[in-house]
Write a protein that holds these residues in place. Structure first.
Motif, mmCIF file in Angstrom:
data_model
loop_
_atom_site.group_PDB
_atom_site.id
_atom_site.type_symbol
_atom_site.label_atom_id
_atom_site.label_comp_id
_atom_site.label_asym_id
_atom_site.label_seq_id
_atom_site.Cartn_x
_atom_site.Cartn_y
_atom_site.Cartn_z
ATOM 1 N N LYS A 125 2.700 -14.479 -35.072
ATOM 2 C CA LYS A 125 1.622 -15.390 -35.468
ATOM 3 C C LYS A 125 0.440 -15.287 -34.510
ATOM 4 N N LEU A 126 0.730 -15.132 -33.227
ATOM 5 C CA LEU A 126 -0.349 -14.968 -32.245
ATOM 6 C C LEU A 126 -1.111 -13.666 -32.502
ATOM 7 N N ALA A 127 -0.396 -12.631 -32.914
ATOM 8 C CA ALA A 127 -1.046 -11.352 -33.240
ATOM 9 C C ALA A 127 -1.938 -11.504 -34.478
ATOM 10 N N LYS A 128 -1.470 -12.246 -35.475
ATOM 11 C CA LYS A 128 -2.280 -12.474 -36.684
ATOM 12 C C LYS A 128 -3.554 -13.239 -36.362
ATOM 13 N N ARG A 129 -3.490 -14.122 -35.375
ATOM 14 C CA ARG A 129 -4.674 -14.898 -34.968
ATOM 15 C C ARG A 129 -5.600 -14.092 -34.060
ATOM 16 N N GLY A 130 -5.190 -12.865 -33.704
ATOM 17 C CA GLY A 130 -6.038 -12.022 -32.866
ATOM 18 C C GLY A 130 -5.880 -12.291 -31.381
ATOM 19 N N LEU A 131 -4.828 -13.001 -30.992
ATOM 20 C CA LEU A 131 -4.614 -13.320 -29.580
ATOM 21 C C LEU A 131 -3.736 -12.278 -28.901
ATOM 22 N N ARG A 138 4.437 -29.764 -33.071
ATOM 23 C CA ARG A 138 3.184 -29.125 -32.668
ATOM 24 C C ARG A 138 3.174 -28.839 -31.165
ATOM 25 N N VAL A 139 3.657 -29.781 -30.362
ATOM 26 C CA VAL A 139 3.693 -29.598 -28.908
ATOM 27 C C VAL A 139 4.648 -28.474 -28.540
ATOM 28 N N ARG A 140 5.818 -28.432 -29.176
ATOM 29 C CA ARG A 140 6.780 -27.356 -28.902
ATOM 30 C C ARG A 140 6.188 -25.989 -29.251
ATOM 31 N N ARG A 141 5.498 -25.920 -30.405
ATOM 32 C CA ARG A 141 4.890 -24.660 -30.841
ATOM 33 C C ARG A 141 3.844 -24.211 -29.822
ATOM 34 N N ARG A 142 3.010 -25.156 -29.355
ATOM 35 C CA ARG A 142 1.987 -24.810 -28.370
ATOM 36 C C ARG A 142 2.635 -24.345 -27.071
ATOM 37 N N ASP A 143 3.704 -25.033 -26.638
ATOM 38 C CA ASP A 143 4.396 -24.641 -25.411
ATOM 39 C C ASP A 143 4.994 -23.240 -25.541
ATOM 40 N N LEU A 144 5.553 -22.944 -26.707
ATOM 41 C CA LEU A 144 6.123 -21.621 -26.950
ATOM 42 C C LEU A 144 5.020 -20.567 -26.923
ATOM 43 N N GLN A 145 3.906 -20.842 -27.600
ATOM 44 C CA GLN A 145 2.794 -19.888 -27.612
ATOM 45 C C GLN A 145 2.257 -19.692 -26.194
ATOM 46 N N HIS A 146 2.158 -20.772 -25.443
ATOM 47 C CA HIS A 146 1.690 -20.696 -24.055
ATOM 48 C C HIS A 146 2.637 -19.826 -23.231
ATOM 49 N N ALA A 194 -8.638 -10.021 -25.477
ATOM 50 C CA ALA A 194 -9.620 -10.803 -24.717
ATOM 51 C C ALA A 194 -9.630 -12.249 -25.209
ATOM 52 N N GLU A 195 -9.525 -12.423 -26.521
ATOM 53 C CA GLU A 195 -9.489 -13.780 -27.093
ATOM 54 C C GLU A 195 -8.229 -14.526 -26.654
ATOM 55 N N GLY A 196 -7.112 -13.818 -26.588
ATOM 56 C CA GLY A 196 -5.860 -14.414 -26.110
ATOM 57 C C GLY A 196 -5.969 -14.852 -24.663
ATOM 58 N N GLU A 197 -6.621 -14.026 -23.848
ATOM 59 C CA GLU A 197 -6.834 -14.398 -22.441
ATOM 60 C C GLU A 197 -7.703 -15.633 -22.316
#
Length: 189
Positions: free
Chosen positions: A65-71, A11-19, A83-86
């Protein structure tokens, strides 16, 4: 290693990658799929975010996945931050933010009081969490105190969470019975 530990690391790796993906897109303004790997991969590998094989695939999957979440928004071969991604990126940055402490305390307390309506209970919990992470001390449920200037971070919180009218920042010269607070912040002389 237990299953819980493995799950947490993943989970931490996934968050770091998304960040990293969101931060890169924010800095560039947009990110082309073709440009993604050469610019981001070496930095992510150094940080230990990505395993060596299939790294391009991990980044593409994360961006999708970030695009699917609207980020993120994918348009004409490029990813753009929504805007939500920001907002999410800004909150992650606030979570990681530490308030710098000057060498000498100016003997003034910064008191933050908030009265956030029940309909924004989730935001209230998030703000309390961020205050705690930043090192503020909770005097009461909606009253926090800090001995150093933190006005800039409080201003960002007000803007990002849309609670400008619900949060009050005060600079106080004196607090009754502040010995406990001075002890908490290591300010006893």
């Amino acid at each position: 290693m237990s299953a819980l530990e493995k799950s947490n690391i993943k989970r931490v790796r996934r968050r770091d990658l998304q960040h990293a993906v969101l931060s890169t897109i924010k800095m560039a303004g947009f990110l082309s799929v073709g440009l993604l790997a050469p610019n981001v991969l070496p930095a992510m590998k150094k940080l230990g975010i990505l395993p060596k094989p299939r790294s391009k695939e991990y980044i593409s999957s994360s961006a999708s996945k970030l695009a699917k979440r609207g980020l993120l928004k994918f348009d004409q071969g490029k990813y753009n931050l929504t805007a939500e991604g920001e907002r999410l990126l800004r909150r992650w940055e606030l979570e990681d933010c530490k308030i710098t402490k000057p060498k000498k305390w100016d003997k003034k307390w910064r008191v933050i009081v908030f009265d956030i309506p029940e309909k924004k209970a989730k935001i209230r919990r998030q703000i309390s969490y961020l205050f705690k992470q930043s090192g503020l001390y909770r005097l009461q449920d909606s009253v926090w105190v800090y001995p150093y200037n933190c006005e800039e971070i409080i201003g960002l919180l007000k803007t990002d969470f849309g609670v400008g009218r619900d949060v009050l920042y005060m600079i106080v010269d004196e607090l009754e019975n502040d010995k406990r607070l001075r002890q908490e912040f290591g300010l006893l002389s």
